[in-house]
Design a protein around this motif. Sequence first.
Motif, short mmCIF file in Angstrom:
data_model
loop_
_atom_site.label_atom_id
_atom_site.label_comp_id
_atom_site.label_asym_id
_atom_site.label_seq_id
_atom_site.Cartn_x
_atom_site.Cartn_y
_atom_site.Cartn_z
N PRO A 189 9.07 0.64 -15.13
CA PRO A 189 9.73 -0.60 -14.26
C PRO A 189 10.15 -1.71 -15.17
O PRO A 189 9.31 -1.96 -16.19
N THR A 190 11.01 -2.46 -15.04
CA THR A 190 11.25 -3.62 -15.89
C THR A 190 10.77 -4.97 -15.21
O THR A 190 10.92 -5.90 -15.77
N GLU A 191 10.17 -4.83 -14.05
CA GLU A 191 9.38 -6.05 -13.30
C GLU A 191 8.00 -5.38 -13.14
O GLU A 191 7.96 -4.19 -13.13
N LEU A 192 7.10 -6.55 -12.72
CA LEU A 192 5.69 -6.24 -12.51
C LEU A 192 5.93 -5.48 -10.99
O LEU A 192 6.54 -5.96 -10.10
N SER A 234 -10.74 -3.97 -3.59
CA SER A 234 -9.57 -3.01 -3.91
C SER A 234 -9.44 -2.39 -5.09
O SER A 234 -9.97 -3.03 -6.19
N ARG A 235 -8.46 -1.48 -5.12
CA ARG A 235 -8.32 -0.36 -6.24
C ARG A 235 -6.65 -0.45 -6.15
O ARG A 235 -5.99 -0.33 -5.27
N VAL A 236 -6.35 -1.11 -7.42
CA VAL A 236 -4.88 -1.72 -7.56
C VAL A 236 -4.30 -0.73 -8.89
O VAL A 236 -4.84 -0.58 -9.97
N LEU A 237 -3.15 -0.44 -8.89
CA LEU A 237 -2.25 0.29 -9.62
C LEU A 237 -1.17 -0.89 -10.16
O LEU A 237 -0.63 -1.08 -9.04
N ALA A 238 -1.09 -1.27 -11.40
CA ALA A 238 0.03 -2.05 -11.77
C ALA A 238 0.89 -1.73 -13.04
O ALA A 238 0.17 -1.16 -14.04
N ALA A 239 1.98 -1.74 -12.91
CA ALA A 239 2.74 -1.50 -14.14
C ALA A 239 3.34 -3.05 -14.65
O ALA A 239 3.90 -3.75 -13.82
N LEU A 240 3.02 -3.27 -16.08
CA LEU A 240 3.25 -4.67 -16.59
C LEU A 240 4.35 -4.31 -17.57
O LEU A 240 3.96 -3.72 -18.66
N PRO A 241 5.60 -4.97 -17.47
CA PRO A 241 6.51 -4.77 -18.65
C PRO A 241 6.14 -6.00 -19.63
O PRO A 241 5.31 -6.59 -19.32
N PRO A 242 6.68 -6.05 -20.76
CA PRO A 242 6.23 -6.86 -21.92
C PRO A 242 5.81 -8.35 -21.43
O PRO A 242 4.88 -8.83 -21.97
N ALA A 243 6.83 -8.77 -20.68
CA ALA A 243 6.71 -10.25 -20.29
C ALA A 243 5.40 -10.44 -19.39
O ALA A 243 5.14 -11.56 -19.29
N THR A 264 0.81 -1.20 -0.02
CA THR A 264 -0.03 0.06 -0.15
C THR A 264 0.75 1.33 -0.07
O THR A 264 0.27 2.45 -0.30
N ALA A 265 1.96 1.09 0.26
CA ALA A 265 2.97 2.31 0.37
C ALA A 265 3.13 3.07 -1.14
O ALA A 265 3.19 2.24 -2.17
N ALA A 266 2.97 4.24 -1.09
CA ALA A 266 3.46 5.13 -2.41
C ALA A 266 4.66 4.71 -3.05
O ALA A 266 5.61 4.29 -2.35
N ASN A 267 4.64 4.33 -4.32
CA ASN A 267 5.76 3.64 -5.03
C ASN A 267 6.12 4.90 -6.06
O ASN A 267 5.42 4.85 -7.02
N PRO A 268 7.32 5.35 -5.60
CA PRO A 268 7.70 6.47 -6.87
C PRO A 268 8.20 6.00 -8.09
O PRO A 268 8.11 6.70 -9.15
N ALA A 269 8.13 4.69 -8.19
CA ALA A 269 8.42 4.09 -9.68
C ALA A 269 7.15 4.17 -10.39
O ALA A 269 7.17 3.80 -11.75
N LEU A 270 5.86 4.22 -9.86
CA LEU A 270 4.83 4.29 -10.69
C LEU A 270 4.15 5.47 -10.78
O LEU A 270 4.35 6.53 -10.08
#
Length: 333
Positions: free
Chosen positions: A78-81, A148-157, A51-57
């Motif tokens: 990001p290069t990972e999920l 839940s409300r979710v933010l996600a960054a997905l690299p190509p893989a 839940t912590a704020a993530n500066p990479a997102l």
Amino acid sequence: MRRTAAAALLATSALLLAACGGSSAADPSAAASPSASGADCPAASPAPVPTAANPALPTVAGAAGTKPTFTFPASPAPTELTVQVLTTGTGPIVRTCDQLVVDYLGQIWNGAVFDNSFDRGEASVFPIGVGQVPPGWDKALVGLPVGSRVLAALPPAEGYGTAGQSQAGIKGTDTLVFLIEIKAAYSVDAKAPGGAIPQPAPSTGPQVTGDLTAQPTVTVPAGSPEPTEPTAVVLAKGTGPAVVPGEVITRYAMVDWTGKAVESTWDAGVPTTIPVGTKGDGSITYPLQGIPVGSRVLLTLPGSPANAATGQAAIPARAVVIDLVAQATVAKQ
């Protein structure tokens, strides 16, 4: 993606499902068929909730239930999920094989919004954790509580792979960002609400036996006239709200007009979702409109001849016994 016989007859393809090689249509709602057995669906267990704020997102503007907007950081994607739970829900834990109901928005990192359910005005429904959506969705959502409300960054893989998704403008090198709101989850144990009142059985045509809480047996007496249009007969009337166009969680057993079994969600061990449309829009499930949730229904469907131009094989007439478990989504009118 593999689609079962009933899915091909009752459902449509979708963009999220295209991560497994399916259609690239813009709506991921749909009616995925039962693709895993109940034995493949482990019990729910809570996942860590970052839940912590993530500066990479990116940061997210907009209240829950409304179309969000992203502001991207100056740092590279990001290069990972990478996942951040903006709001932790209080509902049941999402488990593998659940039929998940979500609103979402997807955007290319520092690029265009390529898909969202908010503009369509209808949430999307799909099975989670069984490889029918991008891998990052399966990994990010299983184990989180409904609400839940979710933010996600997905690299190509974790998204559409090196092939990308050209019809959505996604290249094989693009990182994708999703905002996902988990509205509901229907588990492998989902059944029609109790209290359905048996109705007079049809005296001709397909015959149905079996307890209302179990898999029905469907037989088609020899010489029964084939249907010429979709028709629904209520075998037991439920007490829930009337079905309207949208996605409906169901259990069903389908046979062809010879009585040969085509597919059963009881055999698969999981319920599934079917789209209910309106007469004239190409839907074959429109007769389900107006029937109360909780009902058991006999739906008879006409066959269709082979089409040499498209390579479509002939489809025999079918009889489908459907338990209406829940109205998952309501179509925008």
